[in-house]
Design an enzyme around this catalytic site. Structure first.
Site, short mmCIF file in Angstrom:
data_model
loop_
_atom_site.label_atom_id
_atom_site.label_comp_id
_atom_site.label_asym_id
_atom_site.label_seq_id
_atom_site.Cartn_x
_atom_site.Cartn_y
_atom_site.Cartn_z
CD GLU A 123 -2.94 -1.17 2.31
OE1 GLU A 123 -2.79 -0.38 3.26
OE2 GLU A 123 -3.94 -1.88 2.17
CD GLU A 268 -3.58 -6.35 3.42
OE1 GLU A 268 -4.33 -5.66 4.11
OE2 GLU A 268 -2.35 -6.21 3.41
#
Ligand SMILES: *[C@@H]1O[C@H](CO)[C@@H](O)[C@H](O)[C@H]1NC(C)=O
Ligand SMILES: *[C@@H]1O[C@H](CO)[C@@H](O)[C@H](O)[C@H]1NC(C)=O
Ligand SMILES: *[C@@H]1O[C@H](CO)[C@@H](O)[C@H](O)[C@H]1NC(C)=O
Ligand SMILES: *[C@@H]1O[C@H](CO)[C@@H](O)[C@H](O)[C@H]1NC(C)=O
Length: 484
Positions: A123, A268
Site C-alpha cells: 500500500e 487483503e
C-alpha cells in the site's frame, strides 16, 4: 473379486467425488501472514496450519530467506513481499534488486518454493505516507522485474504491488465514475501499463469494515453479503454489497487506464474481532460466512465475472501492529496469536459450523501470569505503570468496546501487567512495576477476558532457529575454554 458394473459405477462415483475434493483444495484460498507480533509461530507450524485447512496460497510481507525456505515442496504457492522501507534503495540501485532476486527469490525457487508473484511495497500510496513512496515504487518494480528477467525467471515470477482501495475513487457517484486518484494518476497509469505488458495482476486490498468504521452513516448491511442492503444502481447495474461496488470501481478505473482485461487479485480481505464496537466475533462470522459463500459461487462481480483469487487478512493476530488506524488493527487474525481458531468458519462456502484446524504442538511459555498485587493500598504510582505497560505491550482489548472493557479495575491493571510480562517472554524483570506486581501460577483470566500466555519464539527475530544461535554460543564457549 470380479467387478460387476454397479461396483464399477460406485468406484467411478467415488473417484469423481475424490477428484472434486482434490479440486476444492487445489483451487484454493489464500492468506496473508504478518509477523508484527512479540512472538510468532514458527514457519513449520504455519505450513501445517495451511495444509490442515486446505489453504493453498500464502502472501508474506517480506522475503526472509529462512522463513520462505519452509514452503519448499509443500504445494503451497507463496507471494513474496518487499517492505516499503526498501523501495528507495531498490529503485536507485539496480545491484540491490539483483542481490534481492538472487538471495531471496531464485534460490528459494530452485529449492522448490512455488513463487508466482512478488509484491513490491505494501500500500505504498496510502495518503498517510504523504507521498514518500510516489517516486520510488514504480522504478523499484521495474528493477526487480528486470533482475528476474536477467536470471531467466521473468516468465515464471511476476512483479506487482498491493494497493489500498484508496488509490481509486468515484467521488460520490457510482462505480462507473471510477478513476485513479488524481495525485497519483500518472504513476498509476505507468504501473497499470507495466502490469499489462508483463501479464501481471493488479492487487487490491478492500475493507468493508473500514468503510463502516470511518463513516457512521454507512449502511451496515452493505458491508455484508446477506442481501439485506438497499441496492444501489449504477448505469443499470444493481449493487448490494460494498465489495462488488468497490471492485467494479477498480474495473472502471482500469478500463479508463487502457487495461480493461487486467487480472485482479484481492490482496487483503477480512474482518477484525476486537478493539471496536463493530469488531467482534459475531460480525466477523457474518462477514466471513457471506464472503465464503459468495466466493464459492465463482460469480465474481457484475463487471468482473468469474473466479477471483483472494488472500484473507490475516492468518493470525499481531500484537505489535501500529494502532494508529484503530485498536482493531491487532485483531485481524482468522486465528488467535497462538494459532487457535476464534469461531467456526467454513472456507468451502457451504456454511457448515466447522472450526478451522488450529496450530498443533504450540510451545507455550510456562503457566504463569503477572498480576497486580492487591495487598497494595497506595495507588499513586499505578497509572504511570499501567501506561508504561500499555505503551510497550498490547492493551487494545482493555479500551472502550474491547473484549476486556467490562472487567473490574484491579483486573485491568493485572491485564496490562500480564501483557507486558508475556510479551517480554515472562522475564521476571518484566513483572515488577515498582513492586506493584507479582507472578502467580493461577490462571488470571475471567470468563469474558482472556489473559494470554506467551508462546516460544526466541531467535525468530534473527531469522533463524534458536538452535543455531545456541550452537554457535556453545561453540564459542568451548573455543574459549580450550584456548587456555
Ligand atoms: C532477504 O533474506 C534475508 C535473510 O536471509 C533478510 O535479512 C532480508 O531482509 C530479506 N529481504 C527481504 C526484502 O525480505
Ligand atoms: C505525514 O504528515 C503528517 C502531517 O504533516 C505527519 O504527522 C506524519 O507523521 C507524516 N507521515 C509520514 C509517514 O511521513
Ligand atoms: C504513596 O506513594 C507515593 C510515591 O509512590 C508517595 O509519594 C506517597 O507519599 C504515598 N502515600 C502514602 C499515603 O503513603
Ligand atoms: C485460562 O482460563 C481461560 C478462561 O477460563 C481459558 O480459556 C484458558 O485456556 C486458560 N489458560 C490456561 C493456560 O490454562
Amino acid at each position: 473379486m470380479l467387478e460387476t458394473p454397479p461396483m464399477k459405477m460406485a468406484w467411478t462415483a467415488a473417484f469423481l467425488i475424490l477428484l472434486q475434493f482434490m479440486f476444492i483444495s487445489v483451487e484454493g484460498i489464500g492468506v496473508n501472514w504478518g509477523t508484527q507480533a512479540a512472538q510468532n509461530l514458527p514457519p513449520s507450524t504455519i505450513v501445517q496450519i495451511l495444509k490442515d485447512n486446505g489453504i493453498s496460497r500464502i502472501k508474506l510481507f517480506d522475503s526472509d530467506a529462512w522463513t520462505v525456505s519452509h514452503f519448499a515442496k509443500t504445494g503451497i504457492e507463496v507471494m513474496l513481499g518487499v517492505p516499503n522501507n526498501q523501495l528507495a534503495s531498490l529503485a536507485k540501485h539496480y545491484d540491490k534488486a539483483k542481490d534481492y532476486v538472487k538471495e531471496n527469490v531464485t534460490e528459494a525457487y530452485k529449492a522448490g518454493v512455488d513463487i508466482r508473484y512478488i509484491a513490491v511495497g505494501n500500500e505504498p500510496f496510502l495518503k498517510s505516507y504523504n507521498g514518500s513512496n510516489h517516486a520510488t515504487t514504480f522504478p523499484a518494480m521495474q528493477n526487480v522485474q528486470k533482475a528476474l528477467n536477467e536470471e531467466g525467471y521473468g516468465g515464471k515470477i511476476k512483479v506487482t504491488t498491493p494497493q489500498n482501495a484508496d488509490v481509486y475513487n468515484s467521488g460520490s457517484q457510482g462505480p462507473s465514475a471510477g478513476q485513479f486518484r488524481s495525485d497519483i494518476r500518472d504513476v498509476m497509469l505507468q504501473i497499470v501499463g507495466f502490469l499489462k505488458e508483463n501479464d501481471a495482476p493488479f492487487l487490491v486490498n478492500v475493507y468493508p469494515f473500514l468503510s463502516l468504521y470511518q463513516n457512521p452513516d454507512f449502511p451496515v448491511e452493505f458491508a455484508f453479503f446477506d442481501g439485506g442492503a438497499q441496492p444501489v444502481m449504477d448505469k443499470g447495474t444493481a449493487y448490494t454489497n460494498m465489495l462488488d461496488a468497490n471492485l467494479d470501481t477498480l474495473v472502471w478505473s482500469l478500463r479508463k487506464a487502457g487495461a480493461p482485461k487486467l487480472k485482479i487479485i484481492l490482496g487483503e480481505i477480512g474482518w477484525p474481532t476486537d478493539g471496536n464496537k463493530d469488531a467482534n466475533v459475531d460480525m466477523a462470522k457474518k462477514f466471513y460466512d457471506g464472503f465464503f459463500k459468495k466466493m464459492a459461487t465463482k460469480k465474481g462481480t457484475p463487471l468482473y465475472p468469474g473466479e477471483m483469487e483472494y488472500y484473507l487478512f490475516s492468518l493470525t493476530d499481531e500484537n505489535q501492529k501500529s494502532i494508529a488506524p484503530g485498536d482493531f488493527e491487532r485483531h485481524w487474525g482468522v486465528l488467535r496469536y497462538d494459532g487457535q481458531p476464534k469461531f467456526p468458519m467454513d472456507f468451502s462456502g457451504n456454511g457448515r459450523q466447522k472450526w478451522p484446524v488450529g496450530a498443533k504442538d504450540v510451545q507455550y511459555l510456562d503457566k504463569r501470569w503477572c498480576v497486580f498485587n492487591t495487598d497494595i493500598k497506595n495507588m499513586t504510582s499505578v497509572p504511570a505503570n499501567v501506561q508504561y505497560a500499555c505503551q510497550m505491550a498490547d492493551c487494545t482489548a482493555l479500551n472502550h468496546d474491547g473484549s476486556c472493557d467490562k472487567t473490574l479495575d484491579d483486573k485491568k491493571i493485572s491485564y496490562a501487567f500480564n501483557m507486558y510480562y508475556q510479551m517480554n517472554n515472562q522475564d521476571v524483570r518484566a513483572c515488577d512495576f515498582e513492586g506493584l506486581a507479582r507472578v502467580v501460577d493461577q490462571n488470571a483470566s475471567t470468563n469474558e477476558c482472556l489473559f494470554p500466555i506467551g508462546i516460544e519464539s526466541a531467535g525468530w527475530k534473527l531469522g533463524r532457529p534458536v538452535g543455531a544461535n545456541a550452537m554457535v554460543g556453545l561453540f564459542v564457549l568451548l573455543l574459549l575454554l580450550f584456548s587456555h
